[in-house]
Motif scaffolding. Structure first.
Motif, PDB file in Angstrom:
ATOM      1  N   ILE A 252       3.188   2.136  -3.125  1.00 19.64           N
ATOM      2  CA  ILE A 252       2.280   1.615  -3.934  1.00 19.64           C
ATOM      3  C   ILE A 252       2.667   1.204  -5.346  1.00 19.64           C
ATOM      4  O   ILE A 252       2.531   0.053  -5.858  1.00 19.64           O
ATOM      5  CB  ILE A 252       0.680   2.112  -3.469  1.00 19.64           C
ATOM      6  CG1 ILE A 252       0.633   1.879  -2.208  1.00 19.64           C
ATOM      7  CG2 ILE A 252      -0.225   1.406  -4.360  1.00 19.64           C
ATOM      8  CD1 ILE A 252       0.487   0.764  -1.442  1.00 19.64           C
ATOM      9  N   ALA A 256       3.188  -2.507  -5.092  1.00 19.14           N
ATOM     10  CA  ALA A 256       2.012  -3.317  -5.352  1.00 19.14           C
ATOM     11  C   ALA A 256       1.556  -3.562  -6.723  1.00 19.14           C
ATOM     12  O   ALA A 256       0.703  -3.926  -7.286  1.00 19.14           O
ATOM     13  CB  ALA A 256       0.872  -2.586  -4.430  1.00 19.14           C
ATOM     14  N   LEU A 271      -2.967  -3.684  -9.981  1.00 17.69           N
ATOM     15  CA  LEU A 271      -2.641  -3.479  -8.695  1.00 17.69           C
ATOM     16  C   LEU A 271      -2.888  -4.565  -7.867  1.00 17.69           C
ATOM     17  O   LEU A 271      -3.956  -5.234  -7.938  1.00 17.69           O
ATOM     18  CB  LEU A 271      -3.769  -2.448  -8.265  1.00 17.69           C
ATOM     19  CG  LEU A 271      -3.577  -1.958  -6.589  1.00 17.69           C
ATOM     20  CD1 LEU A 271      -2.250  -1.529  -6.223  1.00 17.69           C
ATOM     21  CD2 LEU A 271      -4.710  -1.036  -6.289  1.00 17.69           C
ATOM     22  N   PHE A 276      -1.668  -4.079  -1.560  1.00 18.92           N
ATOM     23  CA  PHE A 276      -1.989  -2.550  -1.266  1.00 18.92           C
ATOM     24  C   PHE A 276      -2.614  -2.621   0.056  1.00 18.92           C
ATOM     25  O   PHE A 276      -2.585  -1.826   1.062  1.00 18.92           O
ATOM     26  CB  PHE A 276      -3.174  -2.291  -2.277  1.00 18.92           C
ATOM     27  CG  PHE A 276      -3.838  -0.908  -1.847  1.00 18.92           C
ATOM     28  CD1 PHE A 276      -2.996   0.400  -2.086  1.00 18.92           C
ATOM     29  CD2 PHE A 276      -4.951  -0.778  -1.330  1.00 18.92           C
ATOM     30  CE1 PHE A 276      -3.788   1.547  -1.857  1.00 18.92           C
ATOM     31  CE2 PHE A 276      -5.563   0.549  -0.890  1.00 18.92           C
ATOM     32  CZ  PHE A 276      -4.961   1.666  -1.154  1.00 18.92           C
ATOM     33  N   THR A 280      -1.105  -0.694   3.289  1.00 19.15           N
ATOM     34  CA  THR A 280      -2.031   0.530   3.818  1.00 19.15           C
ATOM     35  C   THR A 280      -2.059   0.127   5.400  1.00 19.15           C
ATOM     36  O   THR A 280      -1.928   0.961   6.095  1.00 19.15           O
ATOM     37  CB  THR A 280      -3.349   0.301   3.327  1.00 19.15           C
ATOM     38  OG1 THR A 280      -3.350   0.636   1.942  1.00 19.15           O
ATOM     39  CG2 THR A 280      -4.329   1.341   4.076  1.00 19.15           C
ATOM     40  N   ALA A 303      -1.672   7.388  -4.339  1.00 22.48           N
ATOM     41  CA  ALA A 303      -1.164   6.054  -5.080  1.00 22.48           C
ATOM     42  C   ALA A 303      -1.490   6.487  -6.485  1.00 22.48           C
ATOM     43  O   ALA A 303      -0.639   6.084  -7.569  1.00 22.48           O
ATOM     44  CB  ALA A 303      -1.790   4.720  -4.608  1.00 22.48           C
ATOM     45  N   MET A 354     -10.085   0.073  -3.197  1.00 25.44           N
ATOM     46  CA  MET A 354      -9.021   0.733  -2.501  1.00 25.44           C
ATOM     47  C   MET A 354      -9.536   1.605  -1.343  1.00 25.44           C
ATOM     48  O   MET A 354      -8.978   1.664  -0.235  1.00 25.44           O
ATOM     49  CB  MET A 354      -8.124   1.603  -3.565  1.00 25.44           C
ATOM     50  CG  MET A 354      -7.415   0.516  -4.597  1.00 25.44           C
ATOM     51  SD  MET A 354      -6.842   1.928  -5.971  1.00 25.44           S
ATOM     52  CE  MET A 354      -5.647   2.671  -5.071  1.00 25.44           C
TER      53      MET A 354
END
Length: 363
Positions: A252, A256, A271, A276, A280, A303, A354
């Motif tokens: 990440i 990302a 980010l 992300f 994931t 991350a 997130m």
């Protein structure tokens, strides 16, 4: 350097017809070796191991041979093609995993045909496929006894020890640079309580010890030229015992980020929540339910900590006088540090998002 003599120490099929430099790696010197036997051409990857970084080559190659042998058997049992889905170590003529001579230490791998690797994330699909491949790597090795592996770089992701080193260098301040990095030093100190969060969870048995790759960049996945699928994880030099969160987190951090690792315009650093989510989704799919609930829940922290650790390492090196990371301009390591810390700050800003993304894809 007489490469031909070194290559001749390995059990290759056929006679060597070509040797040329290959790839874009910065650690080991890499060559493509071509052979021919009765009209049949074969290719191999030949490398001179960087013994300045990997000083115990016996341990390095023991890790690689044990992991690739285990993966090869597992892949074969499920009907896969082990010659393309994991690295195959070519032995020396006396049965060793590498050759040590007056010119250094060398190893040989079977070349993986009809596949490519990419240095940057140009398409979300490639990032997704790399995530699935690294997840598969984790799933395939979920029952491998990680504690039997050697630490080729001791304390590589021991964030607590990295913090201790930072504090020592900051106090010594050999070049008087601490005064120029006040905000960055404060950024680290404000997060002191988080430096050992992952290692404490491991110590308390709340996170399992895993086989970790520790360099989960896109270019360490071979992508099939026809299907675009990630088929093989390569560059196993840093395979060690660790946490799955290290691998997820570093991917990440690298993939990302909307800005470059050394971006000076911090307004460009953030980010990418789309990437992300993409990673994931792919990673958890590849892991096939092999991660614990705590591991999944802590993925955002992985991350953040990997990014914070990386920025702290850049800052430590800046304060020490740029002795580890190569620099290409004045204050380069400070710029790198600031970029990483900007990414950490944006992760903190987007923390609920997130966590929601991870929850969405937990098995």
């Amino acid at each position: 350097m007489d490469l031909g003599q070194c290559i001749g120490e390995f059990a290759l099929e056929g006679s060597v017809t070509g040797i040329k430099e290959y790839g874009s790696g910065h650690i080991n010197a890499t060559y493509l070796v071509e052979t021919e036997l009765k009209g049949i051409q074969k290719k191999y990857i030949f490398q001179r191991i960087n013994t300045d970084i990997f000083q115990n080559v016996d341990h390095l190659m023991e890790n690689i041979t044990n992991v690739t042998s285990y993966l090869g058997k597992r892949i074969a049992r499920r009907g896969g093609d082990a010659s393309r889905e994991t690295l195959t170590v070519i032995p020396t003529k006396d049965g060793g995993s590498y050759y040590r001579g007056s010119q250094g230490c060398f190893r040989m791998y079977q070349f993986i045909s009809d596949a490519s690797c990419f240095d940057a994330v140009d398409k979300p699909e490639d990032f997704y496929e790399s995530a699935v491949a690294f997840g598969n790597f984790q799933a395939d090795l979920s029952e491998f006894p990680a504690e039997t592996l050697h630490e080729t770089i001791p304390d590589f992701h021991n964030t607590g020890k990295r913090f201790e080193t930072f504090c020592k260098v900051r106090k010594e301040d050999p070049l008087g640079r601490a005064a120029l990095a006040g905000p960055e030093i404060a950024f680290v100190m404000e997060r002191e309580s988080q430096m050992r969060v992952l290692s404490d969870l491991l110590k308390n048995g709340e996170l399992p010890l895993r086989v970790t790759h520790n360099d989960t960049k896109l270019n360490n996945i071979m992508m099939d030229n026809k299907t675009g699928k990630g088929i093989c994880v390569i560059d196993l030099d840093t395979v060690m015992p660790g946490l799955s969160l290290y691998d997820f987190g570093d991917a990440i951090r690298f993939g990302a980020n909307t800005g470059a690792e050394d971006e000076t315009d911090l307004s460009k650093v953030s980010l990418d929540l789309g990437l992300f989510e993409c990673y994931t989704k792919g990673y958890l799919k590849g892991c096939q339910g092999s991660l614990t609930e705590t591991e999944c829940r802590m993925l955002p922290m992985g991350a953040k900590i990997m990014t914070l650790e990386c920025g702290m390492r850049f800052l430590t090196d800046y304060l020490a006088g740029d002795v580890y990371f190569k620099i290409h301009r004045k204050n380069h390591n400070l710029d790198r540090c600031r970029s990483q810390f900007a990414l950490v700050a944006d992760m903190e800003k987007n923390w609920p998002k997130m966590e929601a993304i991870v929850q969405k894809y937990m098995v």
